[in-house]
Enzyme design. Structure first.
Site, PDB file in Angstrom:
ATOM      1  N   ASP A 145       0.854  -1.181   0.000  1.00  0.00           N
ATOM      2  CA  ASP A 145       0.000   0.000   0.000  1.00  0.00           C
ATOM      3  C   ASP A 145       0.892   1.234   0.000  1.00  0.00           C
ATOM      4  OD1 ASP A 145       0.976   0.347   2.536  1.00  0.00           O
ATOM      5  OD2 ASP A 145      -0.852  -0.262   3.549  1.00  0.00           O
ATOM      6  N   ASP A 159      -8.205  -7.562   0.667  1.00  0.00           N
ATOM      7  CA  ASP A 159      -7.221  -7.783   1.729  1.00  0.00           C
ATOM      8  C   ASP A 159      -7.813  -7.368   3.050  1.00  0.00           C
ATOM      9  OD1 ASP A 159      -5.611  -5.211   3.056  1.00  0.00           O
ATOM     10  OD2 ASP A 159      -6.730  -4.730   1.236  1.00  0.00           O
ATOM     11  N   HIS A 193      -5.264 -21.520  10.276  1.00  0.00           N
ATOM     12  CA  HIS A 193      -6.576 -22.044   9.890  1.00  0.00           C
ATOM     13  C   HIS A 193      -7.429 -20.968   9.223  1.00  0.00           C
ATOM     14  CE1 HIS A 193     -10.544 -23.784   9.910  1.00  0.00           C
ATOM     15  NE2 HIS A 193     -10.951 -22.660  10.483  1.00  0.00           N
ATOM     16  N   CYS A 198      -6.280 -28.215   7.017  1.00  0.00           N
ATOM     17  CA  CYS A 198      -5.067 -27.486   7.375  1.00  0.00           C
ATOM     18  C   CYS A 198      -4.344 -28.203   8.518  1.00  0.00           C
ATOM     19  CB  CYS A 198      -5.395 -26.045   7.772  1.00  0.00           C
ATOM     20  SG  CYS A 198      -6.113 -25.841   9.421  1.00  0.00           S
ATOM     21  N   CYS A 226      -6.294 -28.218  11.855  1.00  0.00           N
ATOM     22  CA  CYS A 226      -7.472 -29.094  11.941  1.00  0.00           C
ATOM     23  C   CYS A 226      -7.112 -30.573  11.831  1.00  0.00           C
ATOM     24  CB  CYS A 226      -8.479 -28.705  10.858  1.00  0.00           C
ATOM     25  SG  CYS A 226      -9.212 -27.075  11.143  1.00  0.00           S
ATOM     26  N   CYS A 281     -11.977 -29.027   7.161  1.00  0.00           N
ATOM     27  CA  CYS A 281     -10.719 -28.358   6.819  1.00  0.00           C
ATOM     28  C   CYS A 281      -9.555 -29.336   6.960  1.00  0.00           C
ATOM     29  CB  CYS A 281     -10.511 -27.155   7.735  1.00  0.00           C
ATOM     30  SG  CYS A 281      -9.000 -26.225   7.393  1.00  0.00           S
TER      31      CYS A 281
END
Length: 372
Positions: free
Chosen positions: A95, A268, A337, A308, A311, A306
């Site tokens: 930015d 974002d 996660h 990930c 998890c 999930c």
């Protein structure tokens, strides 16, 4: 020299205008719509770059203001730019630092030439001009860089909002004149607060500079969500079709869904990691606040759908223990996660656009999660 950036719209949903596309950049292709994790100080808080890749992150953000303050853009440049400095070989967006100049500084003095402000770290005085911001962003070396703009706060009167918009347009022209690096795409920013004529005026002024993309700033700044959606509806037909459209600072699951439904390609937000540090997870069944006592003896995964690392390996009871004990691993696992969840949500939205099932996807999302 061939253009380093291009955008392909693979399919547009005929009912909503939602788009599935590919944004080609020097550090790789980005499949859109995309959620971008925020790495303010050249790091996504608590998540290793290796794990970000496993989570499906295609691009991350860094903050020009914070990196200017420390460690300094010249050091980052000497290290070979942000990609080498932070060991991230995929696209990066920086930015302009404009929002931080206005939101963090207790004392700032906005002039036509630029903005005087005091550091939030040590109170030292600094001057940001459009040219200085481009110099910093060029040194940082991100693929996508943002113009220096003035973001007027929610509730600002028409006179001030118009003045800030007109200054943003003049600063855009100065940013474009100062920017010479073909390896970086400069995005103009649409401002205008919550005045419809000013927003449309801003789009018209930004379009000639939207060679590679265009951003919408000044939304999700405290207004009711229906008002944000109303302004996205207003802007959608006015925005260019042949470049990515980036909605700045928006990243809650419901806003991602509604933004995609209104033709936004890039988002974002710090939300995913911020709420993780407070013990909150985004799951396929809605929000889970693991610090709550109800999970003290719950030995099930955080999200059964999930895959990930969090998890696959840990229970709600263990995560609750970590958060309540103040152990950093708790925030790290929940951050990983949440980022995985949002990336998966975006892939689901993209697949629904390609399959022609976007309305069904939206209905199922709200049915299962309540919108979170």
């Amino acid at each position: 020299m061939a253009d380093k950036f291009s955008f392909e719209v693979i399919k547009t949903d005929p009912e909503t205008g939602a788009r599935a596309g590919i944004f080609h950049t020097p550090h790789g292709d980005i499949e859109t719509p995309v959620y971008m994790s925020v790495g303010t100080q050249a790091t996504v808080k608590g998540v290793l770059p290796r794990d970000l890749k496993e989570a499906g992150s295609q691009i991350i953000l860094a903050n020009t203001y914070h990196l200017y303050m420390r460690p300094g853009h010249e050091l980052v440049k000497a290290a070979g730019g942000l990609h080498k400095f932070m060991n991230w070989d995929r696209p990066i967006l920086t930015d302009s630092g404009g929002f931080q100049v206005f939101s963090l500084a207790k004392l700032n003095n906005i002039k036509e030439e630029g903005v005087w402000f005091r550091s939030h770290i040590d109170g030292s005085k600094h001057f940001f001009t459009p040219e200085k911001v481009i110099e910093i962003e060029n040194a940082l070396g991100a693929d996508i860089i943002m113009q220096f703009d003035e973001c007027s706060e929610y509730g600002a009167d028409y006179k001030y909002a118009k003045s800030a918009l007109e200054r943003t347009v003049r600063w855009l022209d100065r940013c474009a004149a100062a920017h010479k690096n073909e390896e970086q795409a400069l995005f103009p920013i649409v401002q205008g607060n919550f005045y419809k004529d000013l927003r449309l005026e801003s789009v018209a002024a930004a379009k000639p500079y939207a060679k590679h993309g265009i951003a919408i700033g000044g939304l999700s700044v405290g207004e009711p969500k229906p008002l944000m959606y109303e302004f996205l509806d207003l802007l959608q037909p006015a925005l260019p079709d042949d470049v990515p459209r980036y909605l700045m600072g928006v990243g809650s699951p419901d806003c991602l869904v509604e933004g995609v439904m209104r033709g936004i390609d890039m988002f974002d937000c710090v939300l995913a990691t911020r709420i993780a540090r407070n013990g909150t997870a985004l799951t396929s069944a809605g929000k889970v606040v693991v610090r709550n006592a109800v999970y003290k003896e719950n030995l099930t995964p955080l999200d059964a759908e999930c895959d990930c690392y969090c998890c696959r390996n840990y229970t709600k009871a263990y995560l609750r223990h970590l958060i309540n004990a103040g152990e950093m691993l708790g925030a790290m696992l929940l951050s990983l996660h949440n980022i995985t969840y949002l990336n998966r949500l975006m892939r689901g939205l993209r697949a629904a656009i390609l399959d022609g099932t976007l309305r069904d996807f939206r209905e199922e999302f709200y049915r299962r999660t309540g919108g979170m």
